[in-house]
Design a protein around this motif. Sequence first.
Motif, mmCIF file in Angstrom:
data_model
loop_
_atom_site.group_PDB
_atom_site.id
_atom_site.type_symbol
_atom_site.label_atom_id
_atom_site.label_comp_id
_atom_site.label_asym_id
_atom_site.label_seq_id
_atom_site.Cartn_x
_atom_site.Cartn_y
_atom_site.Cartn_z
ATOM 1 N N THR A 62 14.970 0.550 -16.268
ATOM 2 C CA THR A 62 13.969 1.565 -16.619
ATOM 3 C C THR A 62 14.294 2.293 -17.916
ATOM 4 N N PRO A 63 15.513 2.815 -18.101
ATOM 5 C CA PRO A 63 15.783 3.489 -19.388
ATOM 6 C C PRO A 63 15.687 2.550 -20.586
ATOM 7 N N SER B 126 22.271 8.776 -20.772
ATOM 8 C CA SER B 126 21.734 9.930 -21.489
ATOM 9 C C SER B 126 22.725 10.449 -22.530
ATOM 10 N N VAL C 174 23.692 6.397 -14.722
ATOM 11 C CA VAL C 174 22.351 6.921 -15.026
ATOM 12 C C VAL C 174 22.223 8.407 -14.749
ATOM 13 N N ARG D 99 14.679 15.110 -15.739
ATOM 14 C CA ARG D 99 14.299 14.124 -16.754
ATOM 15 C C ARG D 99 15.242 14.262 -17.944
ATOM 16 N N GLU E 9 13.865 6.829 -21.185
ATOM 17 C CA GLU E 9 13.986 8.065 -20.414
ATOM 18 C C GLU E 9 14.434 7.710 -19.009
ATOM 19 N N ILE E 10 15.185 8.622 -18.398
ATOM 20 C CA ILE E 10 15.607 8.426 -17.013
ATOM 21 C C ILE E 10 15.101 9.605 -16.196
ATOM 22 N N ARG E 11 14.505 9.316 -15.043
ATOM 23 C CA ARG E 11 13.997 10.349 -14.139
ATOM 24 C C ARG E 11 14.769 10.250 -12.827
#
Length: 503
Positions: A319-320, A294, A281, A336, A325-327
């Motif tokens: 989550t992604p 990403s 991630v 981000r 989106e990954i934070r």
Amino acid sequence: MTLGQAFSVAVRGLDGQIVEIEADITSGLPGVHLVGLPDAALQESRDRVRAAITNCGNTWPMARLTLALSPATLPKMGSVYDLALALAVLSAHKKQRWPRLENTVLLGELALDGRVRPVKGVLPAVVAAKRKGWRTVVVPVGNLAEACLVDGIDVWGVRTLAQLQSWIAGRGHLEDRICAAPSSEESTADLADVVGQTQARYAVEVAAAGAHHLMLTGPPGVGKTMLAQRLPGLLPPLSESEALEVTAIHSVAGLLSGSTPLITRPPLVSPHHTSSVAAMVGGGSGLARPGAVSCAHRGVLFLDECAEIGVSVLEALRTPLEEGEIRLARRDGVARYPARFQLVLAANPCPCAPADPRDCTCPSSIKRRYLGKLSGPLIDRVDLHIEMHRERAGAIIAQEGESTAAVRERVAAAREAAAARWKPHGIRTNAEVSGALMRKHFRLPPTVMAPLHSALDRNVVSIRGFDRTMRVAWTLADLAGRTSPVREDMATALSFRPNGGTR
């Protein structure tokens, strides 16, 4: 007191911020003081810049030198500021203010002999400079093709510090903008290479048409990896904005080719099953770097032997998968990165995975634990589940299946139909449609929804699975050329859920 000034860009995630670099020379003991929250690589730039300046025929100020990077509260990382630091020192030492220097953003790392080396993240840095209204940017020649992807700003390539000095003073020339060839080579992997596996091939087509997630299970050698590797070839080329977005991510990750930087085809990322959470991630010290999720943005993330991947790594995908989106929160801030990818999972039915299932020696508890790493919430986010079996000799000697080109045409037609339908809502693929939108504005007749309502009443599907099944049904209708799903589409979509929608 003399003061020099230059400008560069700090990249945080895919966003860039202009950094003002000031050099102040005052009387005192000789020394270099670097302020503005620099990291270790930036601290070492003092030695690189000093050696580069002296080796290019200049003199180093034998006085107290203070180098300040503003905004002072923004952490600065990497060697991208070397060029700007060097020009700020020269401006202060020579007591000259060059108009070109005041209107130019400088990016690049210096070698000890004055050569300018490529750096990561040039594309988002140039985009940020253009957005902030800067007219000119100077980058290393190795990054020139990448920087030239941005229109509306003057881009120059530099090879040495001496060359840049002459240009700043109005006497020399830099490398002009070049036209970079896009990296659009067609994959040699063709869907026709896959022997048999009609149901799995159709599932891959459905996944490509609707941007759905896919899971393939079966014994070794049945074609799981081959099918996953051929999925990107079925997807349409990236649009201009998507290509720049994907290229920017690969630029920050340092994965771009110098000669063909623009990525125009959906990427395929296949991390090893021993990868860590940070590799999957994103992570790293300071500000987090993009990970596999990403790098697979707008493409395919293929997790082979997914049952061998750590539980924490798999759970980090939740989550992604939902948000695209990954934070990543780290010491130096929150990065981000977009992560809207298609997930393809492949797994054997058990650890021993014999050629003949009757030869399996694994106890039932081991089998349950093996695939039990894939939690219910994660499995529920996968739209298409296919169990593959070994083909008989007749399928092997039979005529080969459809080629990638033939299937890609149907996928393109289905995607165009979906894009036209969802365009008023700002959506392009069926996988992005929310359940509320389908239920309120695209409600299907009760006769069509009957199989899905029955499965929900029997607790065979969750509410999330309910919505995902409807999305697959819309994709099936698009592939068949229908304006809306029929009952058979809903039943087929339900059969792709775990246990085939039955209990």
